[in-house]
Design an enzyme around this catalytic site. Structure first.
Site, PDB file in Angstrom:
ATOM      1  N   CYS A 112       0.863  -1.185   0.000  1.00 44.82           N
ATOM      2  CA  CYS A 112       0.000   0.000   0.000  1.00 44.82           C
ATOM      3  C   CYS A 112       0.892   1.225   0.000  1.00 44.82           C
ATOM      4  O   CYS A 112       1.673   1.432   0.945  1.00 44.82           O
ATOM      5  CB  CYS A 112      -0.929  -0.005   1.214  1.00 44.82           C
ATOM      6  SG  CYS A 112      -2.108   1.357   1.115  1.00 44.82           S
ATOM      7  N   CYS A 131      -3.520   6.856  -4.824  1.00 41.90           N
ATOM      8  CA  CYS A 131      -3.250   5.428  -4.699  1.00 41.90           C
ATOM      9  C   CYS A 131      -1.828   5.088  -5.196  1.00 41.90           C
ATOM     10  O   CYS A 131      -1.567   5.095  -6.408  1.00 41.90           O
ATOM     11  CB  CYS A 131      -4.284   4.591  -5.457  1.00 41.90           C
ATOM     12  SG  CYS A 131      -4.162   2.836  -5.099  1.00 41.90           S
TER      13      CYS A 131
HETATM   14  O1  PYC Z   1      -1.927   3.782  -1.923  1.00 42.52           O
HETATM   15  O2  PYC Z   1      -1.440   1.809  -2.719  1.00 42.52           O
HETATM   16  C1  PYC Z   1      -2.212   2.591  -2.157  1.00 42.52           C
HETATM   17  C2  PYC Z   1      -3.536   2.102  -1.728  1.00 42.52           C
HETATM   18  C3  PYC Z   1      -4.054   0.855  -1.915  1.00 42.52           C
HETATM   19  C4  PYC Z   1      -5.313   0.853  -1.341  1.00 42.52           C
HETATM   20  C5  PYC Z   1      -5.534   2.108  -0.804  1.00 42.52           C
HETATM   21  N1  PYC Z   1      -4.434   2.860  -1.054  1.00 42.52           N
END
Ligand code: PYC
Length: 344
Positions: free
Chosen positions: A85, A235
């Site tokens: 993550c 993300c």
């Molecule tokens: O930032 O990789 C990320 C992530 C995965 C799920 C929520 N954030």
């Protein structure tokens, strides 16, 4: 359990810094399996309601098998466990600094999907060098229940993603309910069509891509996470998957920067280097801030002590009696000096 909360571009992270279960020695994938099979109530207690919130990613600090790493980590959310993550690794970096375990500089971190590094700089900026990422399939068209078919790519960025430009509405917060419904339908369509990641892995993240709103950014995304929440940050693993697709299409050269906007307007700066066997190694920079230093209380008499189930109102089952009392703090880490530590 002592926890530290942070946010990265609006996306929350909760790290259990002590009081979590001792998972014993071993690789982080083994420790994740141990947490999943023996201590899943810890995950539920920490990230599900009533303590947790939508979008929250939890993290359990563990002793790393690789002595070069400053820590090992298992990430999880309301639906289950994550491989890597990105936003949470940035949150973890400021958390480890807060408890005095690290200072500014580059540190290695062991995750269930490999060793990553992060660099903590001034101003709460953290650069994560992610696991090698790659596009797995290009231009896959799937039937989506209730919508027209969509076409997209399957890519690995530490989690499995389906990335598509076929969003039915603008990638803005006012359409977040429509985007969530659509992305969930895409995920159902992928499962019904048998489209998977490598080794038959479920594709549990859907990334809808579009043009950036800001003139100095390169792209915008909406990311549906496995628990049905949308990522408030751009993300980290999703940005890694996006870079892998851009690289595979020859649209972004190694070393060139890419500014990724989230649906909320928060940003990551990203670039990549060539990786092994045609993969890329992404570098993602964002900022993370500690929001709370606290202690969770689990009262025996509370019917929701171990969290509410995915269907609101259902109490999650209590742990077996023998597992309720857990050792204080992860081995190795709890023994290290934590100066200046959090005052609970
Ligand atoms: O930032 O990789 C990320 C992530 C995965 C799920 C929520 N954030």
């Amino acid at each position: 359990m002592h926890i530290i909360d942070s946010h990265t571009g609006g996306e929350p992270t909760r790290v259990i810094v002590s009081g979590g279960p001792a998972l014993g020695p071993g690789s982080l994938s083994r420790l994740r399996e141990c947490l999943r099979t023996r201590f899943d109530w810890v995950r539920r207690s920490v990230v599900c309601e009533p303590r947790g919130t939508e979008g929250l990613v939890g993290a359990l600090l563990c002793a790393p098998a690789d002595p070069a790493c400053v820590a090992g980590i298992v990430y999880f959310n309301r639906a289950g466990y994550l491989g890597m993550c990105g936003h949470a690794t940035m949150g973890l970096a400021v958390t480890l600094q807060r408890i005095g375990l690290i200072g500014p500089g580059r540190h290695l971190l062991e995750t269930p999907v490999g060793v990553v590094s992060f660099e903590l700089a001034d101003g709460n900026a953290v650069t994560v060098e992610n696991v090698p990422s790659r596009r797995f399939r290009k231009g896959v068209t799937v039937e989506v229940p209730g919508f027209a078919p969509v076409t997209g790519d399957v890519a690995w960025g530490g989690n499995w993603f389906f990335l598509s430009n076929d969003a039915p509405c603008p990638l803005t917060l006012e359409f977040v309910d429509e985007l969530t419904t659509f992305a969930k339908a895409v995920r159902t369509g992928l499962a019904q069509s048998g489209v998977t990641g490598g080794d038959g892995a479920e594709i549990d993240h859907i990334e809808l891509c579009g043009r950036a709103e800001a003139s100095d950014a390169d792209g915008r995304n909406f990311v549906l996470c496995p628990d049905g929440a949308y990522d408030r940050s751009p993300c980290g693993t999703g940005t890694s998957a996006k870079l892998a697709c851009l690289a595979a299409d020859g649209l972004l050269a190694a070393g060139k920067s890419w500014t990724q906007e989230s649906i909320t307007g928060s940003r990551f700066e990203a670039s990549y280097e060539e990786g092994p066997d045609g993969s890329i190694v992404p570098r993602i920079t964002g900022t993370a801030f500690v929001t709370s230093v606290s202690r969770l209380v689990l009262e025996e008499s509370d019917p929701l002590a171990y969290g509410m189930g995915p269907i609101a109102g259902q109490g999650c089952p209590a742990p077996p009696e023998s597992l309720k009392r857990v050792r204080s703090g992860p081995p190795g880490l709890s023994a290290r000096p934590a100066s200046p530590g959090p005052s609970f």
